[in-house]
Enzyme design. Structure first.
Site, PDB file in Angstrom:
ATOM      1  N   ASP A  80     -78.100  23.875  27.466  1.00 28.73           N
ATOM      2  CA  ASP A  80     -78.492  22.524  26.815  1.00 28.73           C
ATOM      3  C   ASP A  80     -78.000  21.220  27.598  1.00 28.73           C
ATOM      4  OD1 ASP A  80     -75.684  22.727  26.539  1.00 28.73           O
ATOM      5  OD2 ASP A  80     -75.826  22.767  24.126  1.00 28.73           O
ATOM      6  N   HIS A  81     -76.941  21.439  28.355  1.00 25.92           N
ATOM      7  CA  HIS A  81     -76.234  20.462  29.122  1.00 25.92           C
ATOM      8  C   HIS A  81     -77.001  19.838  30.475  1.00 25.92           C
ATOM      9  CE1 HIS A  81     -73.137  20.427  26.050  1.00 25.92           C
ATOM     10  NE2 HIS A  81     -72.340  19.704  26.581  1.00 25.92           N
ATOM     11  N   ARG A 124     -70.132  10.348  20.046  1.00 26.90           N
ATOM     12  CA  ARG A 124     -69.291   9.701  20.913  1.00 26.90           C
ATOM     13  C   ARG A 124     -69.943   8.582  21.588  1.00 26.90           C
ATOM     14  NH1 ARG A 124     -66.566  14.926  23.291  1.00 26.90           N
ATOM     15  NH2 ARG A 124     -65.534  14.927  21.121  1.00 26.90           N
ATOM     16  N   ASP A 146     -66.979  23.971  23.500  1.00 19.95           N
ATOM     17  CA  ASP A 146     -67.712  22.491  23.516  1.00 19.95           C
ATOM     18  C   ASP A 146     -66.831  21.985  22.195  1.00 19.95           C
ATOM     19  OD1 ASP A 146     -70.230  20.798  24.355  1.00 19.95           O
ATOM     20  OD2 ASP A 146     -69.521  20.442  22.392  1.00 19.95           O
ATOM     21  N   ARG A 156     -63.648  19.786  27.695  1.00 17.67           N
ATOM     22  CA  ARG A 156     -64.066  20.000  28.963  1.00 17.67           C
ATOM     23  C   ARG A 156     -62.695  20.438  29.792  1.00 17.67           C
ATOM     24  NH1 ARG A 156     -66.577  14.818  30.511  1.00 17.67           N
ATOM     25  NH2 ARG A 156     -68.079  15.429  28.766  1.00 17.67           N
ATOM     26  N   SER A 216     -64.206  15.851  24.819  1.00 16.05           N
ATOM     27  CA  SER A 216     -64.822  17.122  24.824  1.00 16.05           C
ATOM     28  C   SER A 216     -63.765  18.150  25.265  1.00 16.05           C
ATOM     29  CB  SER A 216     -66.039  17.111  25.895  1.00 16.05           C
ATOM     30  OG  SER A 216     -65.436  17.091  27.208  1.00 16.05           O
TER      31      SER A 216
END
Length: 1483
Positions: free
Chosen positions: A812-813, A1160, A877, A1371, A1369
Site C-alpha cells: 500500500d505504501h 498526520r 505501522d 518507521r 510512524s
C-alpha cells in the site's frame, strides 16, 4: 410430388409451393405447376445434400443453384430424402482402425489416379445409363400398352414414383442386358455397347486394384485416440471391389469412396457429414399444426453415423483419471446428453446482414445459436487427446517428441468435425472450469476483448494458454481469427504455437462446413527446432481437411514430414512408402449427430460426476443455469437465464463492481496461473473467498445471515482468525490469582491473557502498569510493503523455515498518486516491481499471506479480514491500532519487534498505563467519530498518550459504528498512545457478520458472556476523561501538528488571526483513517445535494478508498459515481497522499492550505512542500469545504451562492454503516490464498546489483573483542554529531515520499538521515558541523555526509535531541540509519514509545535527561562517556547511568540520566542488536 422452395422477399425468406421432379439420372427440377416450364434444375451427383433433425427440410446445394425444400408430410420427407440419397453419397470421411505402419502413395499419386478413376467411372455411368434408356425405349416400342393409366399405377405404387427405381425386366440385376434381348435386328449395336462397357469395367477394376494399399499387419500399434473409452464398435474392413461402383454411384461419390479406400479405415459409409446436425441457419418459422416428427428408418439412421454399434445401449461405464481423493471410486460418465437441440438456430442472416466485417463478439445472439457448453468447456475439448503429451514427455528423441506435440496440436480440432453451426456460451468474467482428468483449469480473465486463460498438466508436462480471437462475417463465410498462444513445458524444454484461422463455409445457403486454414508453427524455444504445419483449404474435387508439415532441426534441416487430416489421423512419414500413425480420432458416439455433434469426451464436459460433487467452486461452468437448461432441452428457460446473467454482468460492470480473475494474473500480454486453486479445492473452499456468479446478492435468504439489513457476500475460514478464547480465559484466571483478584480493565485482560509466562511477568507483586515489562505472545503480525522489506530481511537472517504466527504483507505504501487509480497503480507496479517480487517470493517461501498492490491499505484490510475482539496483534505501522475498532489490542511496532513474534520469541512491552475515556451522549448533526479523536488530541497533545492505552467505555461507545471506532483508534497514535480499545458491541457483531466472519462473532458472543470482552466492574484507570458526545462539534486540527484543535465555529476567525489566505487549494478524503463505507456514503450524500443544486467542487478533490472491497462496494452502490459527478478523482486503493505519495504539480514552493481527512500533518509530509499547511478534519467537512474553496466556510451555518443567485445550504449528511446488499470483494486477484503453506524451494528474489534491496549485515557489538572499545562494558568515547531542535518526528529522521523506494536498501536510504531536522546550533536544516575535518573537507555539510565521515574514521557518535523524539510512524529506519552510520547512544528530553523501542532493538542506547535543562549544555563536537553503564549491564541494584561530557573548549562535567532498559533489552544492547541476541539463542 409436391414440395416447397425458398423464395426471397423483402427482409427475409418464405416458402412458396412448387412442383419438383427427380428423374432417373439424378436431375432435380421444379416448376410452378406441372404444366408450366421448368424454372431451374440441379444435377444431384454434383450437389451437396443436408437436412435438419426434427424438421422436414432438405437443402440441396450445387455450384450454380441452391434449393431449400420443405416437405408437407413426414412420409414425403422420407421418400424424397431416400430418393435423393441414391445420387448423393459421402465425401469419404471414415473412422480409422488401421495399423501403425501404413503403405502410402504420394499426394500427387492420390490426385492423379483419382482423376483417372473419376473419368473412367463417369464414362461407365453414362454408358450404362444410356444402355438402360435405349433398351427400355426399344422394349416399350415392341410391347403392348399398359392396361392402367400412369396415375392409377402411381396410386398403388407410391414408392415407385421415380421411374429409375423400378427394375426393368429388360435389365439384369448386375446392370447387364439379357442375352435374349440382344437377338434383335439392332443386336449389333447393343453388342458394340456391351463390349465397350466390359472393356471400361476391366480398366476401372485394374486401376482400383493398383490404388489399394498393401497392409502390413506386423508391429505394435502406437496410434493414440482419446483417453475416453469408445462408445461404439467399429465394423471390420470390407475389401473393395470394382463391383461396388454400380450405376447408382454419382461422379463425385465414386471419387470419394475410391480416395477413402486408400487409408486403412473401417468400411462404414454415411451421407453428407453434416446431414443431421441441425446446424443450418434456417430462415423459416414453424407453422402451427405442422408435423414435426422426423421418422427415419433404422437402417438409414445408422448409415448417418461414422461408426456403428449394436442396437443395444452401451452398458459399460467410462472410467478415467480423477481426483485422487475420490479413493478410486468408479466414475461413471454419460454417453448421451439429456436432450438434443429442440429449436433451430433461426435466421442468422437477419442478425448478420448489417454486420459484414464486424467483430461478432460484440453482437448478442439468441440462445438458439448456442450449444450446451461454455467457451471454457470448449477449450477443455481441445485437450481431449492429452495422452499424446504423455507420450511426448516419454519420448527420448527430440524429433519424435515434436511429432507427438504436433499430433496433439492437430487433434485439438477433431471435435469440431460436426460443429459448424452453434457456438459455446460466452463465460461470465471470472467464470471457471476444471477437469481433473488432465488437471485442467480455465478462467475467463477479460471481457472485452474476450480472453480465456487455461492450464493443464500431466506427468512430465505442463500446458498454459490463452484463448482469444475475433470473429468476422464476410458475407459468404464466417472467419474465426484466434489470437491466443499455447505454451507447453516438457522438462526443461519450452514449446509454443499459435492457431490458424477457422472458417464456417456456406453460411447462408447450402451445406455448412467448418474448415481450418493456414500455417501453424510449433517452436521449441529452448533448442530452436520447429514444426511447420499447413492446414490446407479444401478444393471442390480434392480431399478435405488435410494437414501436412515438416519438422525442422535447430540448424534448419528437415528431419521428417507429417501428414494426415485433422478429422481423421496424423502420421509421420517413415520413408517413401510407409507412415507411422501418431494419432487417430476416437469414433463418435452412435447418436452424436442428434446431440449437437458432440464427441464422447464432449458429452461429459458439463456433467457433475460423483467425484465432483461438493468439490467444485461456485464459479464453475457446470453450475450455469442457462447451459444446464439448454442441455435439458428447455430453450425458453435457457434464454431467460442467459438474459438474466448478461444483465447481471452488465449491471456489475456499470457499477464498477465487475468480478476479477482469481487464478490467473496478467504478465505483460500473457496470463499466468498464480496457483492455489487445487489447494483451495482440497480444503473444500472453506477458507477461499469465491463468490457465486449465477445469483445476485439479493437473490434470496440463503445469502443473508445474522442481520436482515446487511448481507455477507461470502464466508471466510476463521480458524486462524478466531482468538483461542477458552485458553485466554483460563490464563486470565491464573493472572487474577497473581493479582489478588482485583478488578481488571479490558486492556489488562487482553494483555495479561497473552502473557507468555504470567508468573514470570507478574510475580513479586507491586505496581504493574507503567513499571513491569511484559513478555507477550501476539497472535498475528501484519506488515506494509515499506516496512516489510527490512523486517523480512531481518527475519531471513534468523534461519527459520516459516513464521511462528499468521503473518501478512500489504502493498500500500509504494503506490504514488498522480492522475487516478488505474494509471497510478499500473505505473507504481512497474516502478516497484523489483520490491513486489521480493516481497511476494519471500511470502511464498515462508507461508505469508501476500496482498497484491491495489488490494488496499493495510489497516482497512486488517479490520475487514483479520481483526477479532480480544486479540493481541502487532503491525509494522504506527496506525496498526486502527484494528482496535473491533475491541482488540493492535499495536504498532518496528520491524525488529515484528520479527520477535514471527520467530516465536516472546515480545516485550513495558506494561502501559490505562486511560479510561467515558463516553456519554450521542453524536448528531455534522459531528462524526473523527471529531471525537480530533477533540481528544487537542486535550492530550501529541505526548499525552505515550506509554498508555486509551480504553473507551460508557453508553456513547455502543452508539458508534465499528468503523467509526476504528477511526478513533487509528488516530490514538497521534497522541502517542500504545493503542486504543473498546468493549465488544452489537455493531462489532454486525460488522463481523457483514465481512464474512460470523464464526468469530459467535465465539466473541460467548467470550463476552463470560466477561472477557469488557472491563470488570470497579476497574481502576490511571487517568480518567469524560466526554459528552452530544456536545461535540466538528473540529479542525493543524497545521503542522495533529493536536492543534480548533472547533469549526471558531476556525474562520483563527485563519484570519493567523493572517493566512482564506483559500483552500485541495481537498483530500479517504486514507486508512476515514475510508469506511459509512464515511463514503456520508460524503456521497453531500455530493448528491450539491449536484442537485448545480454545484461542483471548486478545488481538486481527491478520494482514496481504503480497500478493494470498499472501492468495489462504492462503485456498485453508486457512491463513486456520485463523487465523480461533482469533480472527484478516485485514487488507487493505497496510502497515497497521506504518506507523501502524491506527485503534486501545483503550489510548489508556495504557501497554501489543504484540508484532509488524514491522520498526520507534519511539514512536507503530504506533497514535499514545507509551506503546505495540512488541516485535519472529518470527510464531511472536507467535502463541504471543497465546494466553497474557502477555509472560513462553515457548512453548519454558511450558504453558497448558486449561479442563479439563490442561496444553498447543505443539510447534515447521514451515512450508512454497512451496505444493505453486503460487501462485494471486487478484484479478488489482489487477494492472497488464506493460510498458505511455506514453499521452501522458493528462491527469494534479490538482484545482486539492486539499488532497492540489500541483504543486511549484522551490527557489531559495542563491547568485547573486535569492537575496539577499551572501556569494558562502558561505551567508548562518543562524539556529539548535533543537537536537534524541537519536534523531530520519524519523518524528520527518515523522510518518506520518494525515499520509500529505498526501504529495503539500508545504504541508500541512510542518505536521508535527519535531512529535515533543525540544528539547534544555528537553526539551519540539514546542517551538521565537523570540527575535526581535514583540508579536503568543509567544516559544515549535510547531516548524512558528516555522519558518514565519522563512520569512515571509526568514530562512534551520539545525538542530543528534544522532547518526544521519534514521534509519528513506526518507521524503524529512523533507528537503523543512525546505527548504520555508527550512532551508539541518543540522549533525549523524552522519547516516543515506538521509536525508543526501535532504538533498543538495533543496539542504540536511549537515555533520558534527568534534568531537561541539561539538553542545552551539550553541543556538537563534544565528547561524551558513560559512567555506571557497566553496573547496569551487570545487574547491580539501583544502578545509575551518568554522562561525562568534555566540551570542545575543555570543560568537563557530569549529568545524570534515566533509562527504561529491561534485563532483556540490555542483552540485546550487549549483543549489538535484538536480532543478534535471538540468533545466538537459536544457535
Amino acid at each position: 410430388m409436391v414440395a416447397q422452395e425458398e423464395k426471397e422477399e423483402d427482409a427475409g425468406y418464405r416458402f412458396a409451393r412448387r412442383y419438383f421432379v427427380l428423374d432417373q439420372f439424378g436431375s432435380l427440377s421444379y416448376s410452378i405447376d406441372p404444366k408450366r416450364p421448368i424454372r431451374d434444375q440441379i444435377f444431384l451427383p454434383h450437389a451437396a445434400l443436408s437436412t435438419a433433425v426434427g424438421r422436414k427440410d432438405i437443402h440441396v446445394d450445387s455450384s450454380n443453384a441452391t434449393f431449400h425444400i420443405k416437405c408437407l408430410t413426414t412420409n414425403d420427407f422420407n421418400a424424397w430424402l431416400t430418393a435423393m440419397r441414391q445420387f448423393v453419397l459421402p465425401d469419404g470421411r471414415r473412422s480409422i482402425a488401421g495399423k501403425t505402419v501404413t503403405p502410402r502413395l504420394s499426394q500427387s499419386q492420390y490426385h492423379k489416379s483419382g482423376f483417372i478413376a473419376e473419368d473412367i467411372g463417369s464414362t461407365i455411368s453414362e454408358l450404362e445409363a444410356a444402355l438402360v434408356a435405349f433398351q427400355s425405349e426399344h422394349t416399350q416400342e415392341r410391347s403392348h400398352p399398359s392396361l392402367k393409366s400412369k396415375s392409377e399405377k402411381d396410386k398403388h405404387h407410391p414408392k415407385d414414383v421415380f421411374n429409375m427405381f423400378k427394375k426393368s425386366h429388360n435389365v439384369n440385376e448386375d446392370g447387364t442386358i439379357p442375352k435374349s434381348n440382344l437377338d434383335t435386328p439392332s443386336s449389333i449395336h447393343f453388342q458394340r455397347i456391351r463390349v465397350a462397357l466390359a472393356s471400361l469395367k476391366s480398366q476401372h477394376a485394374a486401376l482400383l486394384k493398383s490404388l489399394q494399399p498393401v497392409h502390413d499387419g506386423t508391429g505394435p500399434s502406437t496410434a493414440r485416440g482419446s483417453p475416453l473409452s469408445p462408445t461404439t464398435e467399429e465394423k471390420e474392413e470390407e475389401p473393395l471391389s470394382p463391383s461396388r461402383f454400380n450405376t447408382s454411384l454419382s461422379h463425385r461419390s465414386r471419387l470419394a469412396i475410391s480416395m477413402s479406400s486408400l487409408s486403412d479405415s473401417a468400411n462404414i459409409e454415411w451421407f453428407d457429414a453434416e446431414d443431421d446436425l441441425g446446424e443450418e441457419f434456417l430462415l423459416d418459422e414453424h407453422t402451427p399444426g405442422e408435423e414435426r416428427e422426423l421418422s427415419v428408418p433404422h437402417s438409414e439412421a445408422s448409415s448417418l453415423h461414422p461408426s456403428e454399434s449394436s442396437d443395444e445401449e452401451e452398458l459399460f461405464p467410462l472410467v478415467h483419471d480423477t481426483d485422487p481423493s475420490v479413493n478410486a471410486r468408479e466414475v461413471v460418465r454419460r454417453t448421451r446428453l439429456p436432450s438434443g437441440p429442440v429449436v433451430d438456430e433461426g435466421s442468422l442472416f437477419a442478425i448478420l446482414k448489417n454486420n459484414v466485417g464486424k467483430d461478432l463478439t460484440t453482437i448478442a445472439l439468441p440462445v438458439s445459436f448456442n450449444e450446451p457448453l461454455t467457451m471454457l468447456q470448449r477449450t477443455a475439448e481441445e485437450l481431449e487427446y492429452y495422452n499424446l503429451l504423455h507420450q511426448a514427455a516419454e519420448a527420448k528423441d527430440p524429433t519424435q517428441r515434436l511429432c507427438f506435440i504436433a499430433a496433439f496440436a492437430v487433434s485439438g480440432y477433431a471435435h469440431t468435425k460436426y460443429r459448424s453451426g452453434r457456438k459455446g456460451f460466452n463465460p461470465i468474467l471470472a467464470e471457471t472450469y476444471e477437469d481433473v482428468r488432465m488437471k485442467f483449469l480455465a478462467e475467463k480473465v477479460s471481457h472485452n476483448p474476450v480472453i480465456i486463460a487455461y492450464r493443464a498438466e500431466g506427468k512430465g508436462w505442463e500446458l498454459n494458454a490463452t484463448s482469444a480471437g475475433k470473429t468476422k462475417f464476410w458475407g459468404k463465410s464466417l472467419e474465426i481469427i484466434p489470437l491466443g498462444t499455447t505454451r507447453l513445458s516438457i522438462g526443461n524444454e519450452k514449446y509454443e504455437w499459435n492457431k490458424p484461422s477457422s472458417f464456417m463455409r456456406n453460411l447462408m445457403m447450402g451445406t455448412k462446413y467448418l474448415e481450418h486454414c493456414g500455417k501453424m508453427t510449433i517452436e521449441n524455444t529452448t533448442s530452436g527446432a520447429s514444426c511447420v504445419l499447413d492446414f490446407k483449404q479444401s478444393g471442390y474435387w480434392g480431399a478435405s481437411n488435410e494437414v501436412s508439415g515438416v519438422i525442422v532441426s535447430p540448424s534448419r534441416e528437415v528431419c521428417t514430414r507429417i501428414e494426415g487430416k485433422w478429422d481423421e489421423q496424423i502420421a509421420q512419414a517413415l520413408d517413401s512408402s510407409h507412415l507411422h500413425v501418431l494419432w487417430r480420432i476416437t469414433p463418435f458416439p452412435k447418436e452424436s449427430l442428434q446431440y449437437y455433434g458432440f464427441t464422447a469426451f464432449g458429452m461429459t464436459l458439463n456433467e457433475i460426476t460423483n467425484d465432483l460433487e461438493g468439490r467444485l467452486p461456485p464459479t464453475d461452468s457446470r453450475f450455469r443455469p442457462d447451459v444446464r437448461a439448454l442441455e435439458n432441452g428447455d430453450d425458453d428457460e435457457a434464454e431467460a437465464q442467459k438474459t438474466r446473467l448478461e444483465e447481471m454482468q452488465r449491471d456489475r460492470r456499470k457499477r464498477g463492481a465487475d468480478r476479477a480473475p482469481r487464478w490467473f494474473k496478467r504478465h505483460g500480454e500473457d496470463w499466468r496461473y498464480v496457483g492455489g486453486y487445487w489447494e483451495a479445492r482440497a480444503r473444500g473452499w472453506k477458507d477461499t473467498p469465491v463468490e457465486p456468479l449465477w445469483s445476485s446478492l439479493s437473490a434470496g435468504p440463503t445469502l443473508r445471515r445474522c442481520l436482515a439489513t446487511h448481507a455477507p457476500s461470502y464466508e471466510k475460514d476463521c480458524s486462524s482468525i478466531t482468538p483461542p478464547y477458552a485458553r485466554l480465559v483460563e490464563k486470565l484466571e491464573r493472572v487474577r490469582e497473581l493479582l489478588n483478584n482485583r478488578p481488571l480493565t479490558l486492556a489488562e485482560k487482553i494483555l495479561y491473557s497473552h502473557l507468555n509466562d504470567p508468573e514470570k511477568s507478574l510475580s513479586g507483586g507491586g505496581k504493574i502498569r507503567g513499571e513491569s515489562y511484559l513478555q507477550l505472545s501476539p497472535q498475528r503480525v501484519a506488515m506494509q510493503d515499506a516496512s516489510a522489506q527490512m523486517a523480512l530481511l531481518q527475519f531471513m537472517s534468523a534461519g527459520l523455515s516459516r513464521c511462528a504466527v499468521p503473518t501478512s504483507i500489504h502493498c500500500d505504501h509504494l503506490i504514488q498518486a498522480i492522475d487516478g487509480a488505474a494509471s497510478d497503480l499500473k505505473r507504481s507496479i512497474a516502478s516497484n516491481q523489483e520490491v513486489f517480487d521480493f516481497l511476494e517470493s519471500a511470502a511464498r517461501k515462508y507461508g505469508i499471506e501476500f496482498w497484491q498492490p491495489g488490494s488496499g491499505i493495510i489497516h482497512q484490510i486488517v479490520l475487514e479480514n483479520y481483526a477479532a475482539p480480544g486479540m493481541l496483534m502487532l503491525g509494522t505501522d504506527s496506525h496498526t491500532p486502527n484494528a482496535g475498532g473491533l475491541g482488540l489490542l493492535a499495536i504498532g511496532v518496528g520491524g525488529a519487534d515484528a520479527v520477535d513474534a514471527m520467530t516465536g520469541t516472546p515480545w516485550e512491552l513495558k506494561a502501559p498505563r490505562v486511560v479510561g475515556i467515558h463516553l456519554t451522549g450521542k453524536l448528531s448533526g455534522w459531528a462524526t467519530p473523527k471529531d471525537l479523536i480530533l477533540h481528544l488530541a487537542g486535550k492530550l497533545t501529541v505526548r499525552g498518550g505515550t506509554g498508555r492505552i486509551l480504553e473507551y467505555f460508557g453508553p456513547g461507545v455502543a452508539n458508534q459504528s465499528c468503523t467509526g471506532l476504528a477511526t478513533v483508534a487509528n488516530m490514538g497514535a497521534e497522541v502517542g498512545a500504545t493503542t486504543s480499545t473498546f468493549p465488544y458491541t452489537e455493531n462489532m457483531r454486525a460488522y463481523l457478520n457483514a465481512t464474512g466472519r460470523a464464526p468469530v462473532a459467535h465465539a466473541a458472543d460467548k467470550a463476552a458472556s463470560m466477561g472477557f470482552l469488557s472491563a470488570d466492574e470497579g476497574a481502576e484507570y490511571d487517568e480518567f476523561i469524560e466526554i459528552n458526545l452530544s456536545e461535540l462539534e466538528p473540529t479542525i486540527n493543524g497545521p503542522f501538528t495533529p493536536d492543534l484543535a480548533t472547533p469549526l465555529s471558531k476556525f474562520g476567525s483563527f485563519v484570519q488571526e493567523q493572517g493566512w489566505k482564506d483559500e483552500l487549494s485541495a481537498g483530500l478524503i479517504g486514507s486508512c483513517t476515514n475510508s469506511s463505507y459509512e464515511d463514503m456514503t456520508r460524503v456521497a450524500e453531500l455530493a448528491k445535494q450539491a449536484k442537485t443544486a448545480g454545484l461542483v467542487t471548486q478545488v481538486p478533490f481527491l478520494c482514496t478508498p481504503g480497500s478493494e472491497q470498499i472501492r468495489a462496494t462504492m462503485e456498485r452502490d453508486g457512491v463513486t459515481s456520485a463523487l465523480q459527478d461533482v469533480g472527484a478523482v478516485v485514487l488507487a486503493n493505497a496510502c497515497g497522499p497521506c504518506i507523501g505519495q502524491w506527485k503534486r504539480e501545483d503550489m510548489k514552493g508556495e504557501e497554501n492550505a489543504i484540508l484532509t481527512s488524514f491522520n498526520r500533518n507534519f511539514k512536507s509530509r503530504n506533497d514535499g512542500n514545507r509551506l503546505t499547511m495540512n488541516f485535519l478534519a472529518s470527510p464531511t467537512i472536507v467535502t463541504a469545504m471543497a465546494f466553497s474553496g474557502k477555509l472560513s466556510f462553515n457548512p453548519m451555518t454558511d450558504a453558497l451562492t448558486l449561479p442563479s443567485g439563490e442561496q444553498f445550504r447543505f443539510a447534515p449528511p447521514a451515512g450508512q454503516d454497512l451496505p444493505t446488499e453486503g460487501f462485494t470483494q471486487g478484484n479478488i486477484d489482489y487477494y492472497p490464498a488464506p493460510t498458505p503453506e511455506p514453499q521452501s524451494e522458493t528462491e527469494v528474489v534479490i538482484r545482486s546489483d539492486s539499488q532497492r534491496l540489500e541483504l543486511l549485515e549484522p551490527f557489531s557489538s559495542h563491547f568485547g573483542e573486535g569492537s575496539g572499545n577499551k572501556r569494558g562494558l562502558e561505551l567508548p568515547p562518543l562524539k556529539v554529531l548535533m543537537r536537534v531542535r524541537g519536534k523531530c518526528t520519524t519523518d524528520h529522521i527518515s523522510a518518506a515520499g520518494p525515499w520509500l523506494k529505498y526501504k529495503g536498501h539500508l545504504t541508500n536510504i541512510s542518505e536521508n538521515l535527519l535531512i529535515t531536522a533543525v540544528n539547534d546550533e544555528g537553526g539551519d536544516v540539514n546542517v551538521a558541523f565537523d570540527h575535526n575535518h581535514d583540508a579536503s573537507e568543509t567544516e559544515n555539510d549535510t547531516i548524512p555526509t558528516v555522519a558518514k565521515r565519522f563512520k569512515a574514521r571509526g568514530q562512534p557518535w551520539t545525538l542530543v535531541v528534544d522532547d518526544n523524539y521519534g514521534e509519528g510512524s513506526a518507521r524503524e529506519h529512523a533507528a537503523l540509519q543512525p546505527r548504520f552510520y555508527g550512532c551508539a547512544m541518543i540522549v533525549a528530553r523524552s522519547f516516543a514509545r515506538i521509536h525508543e523501542t526501535n532504538l533498543k532493538k538495533q543496539g542504540v542506547l536511549p537515555l533520558w535527561f534527568a534534568d531537561k535543562a541539561d539538553y542545552s549544555r551539550i553541543g556538537s563536537g563534544d565528547m561524551v562517556e558513560t559512567i555506571g553503564l557497566a553496573d547496569l549491564i551487570q545487574g547491580r541494584e539501583n544502578a545509575v547511568v551518568k554522562l561525562k561530557v568534555t566540551t570542545r573548549n575543555g570543560e568537563v562535567f557530569e549529568i545524570p540520566t534515566k533509562h527504561t532498559m529491561s534485563d532483556d533489552q540490555l542483552k540485546w544492547f550487549c549483543a549489538g542488536s535484538a536480532l543478534n541476541f535471538i540468533r545466538s539463542q537459536m544457535s
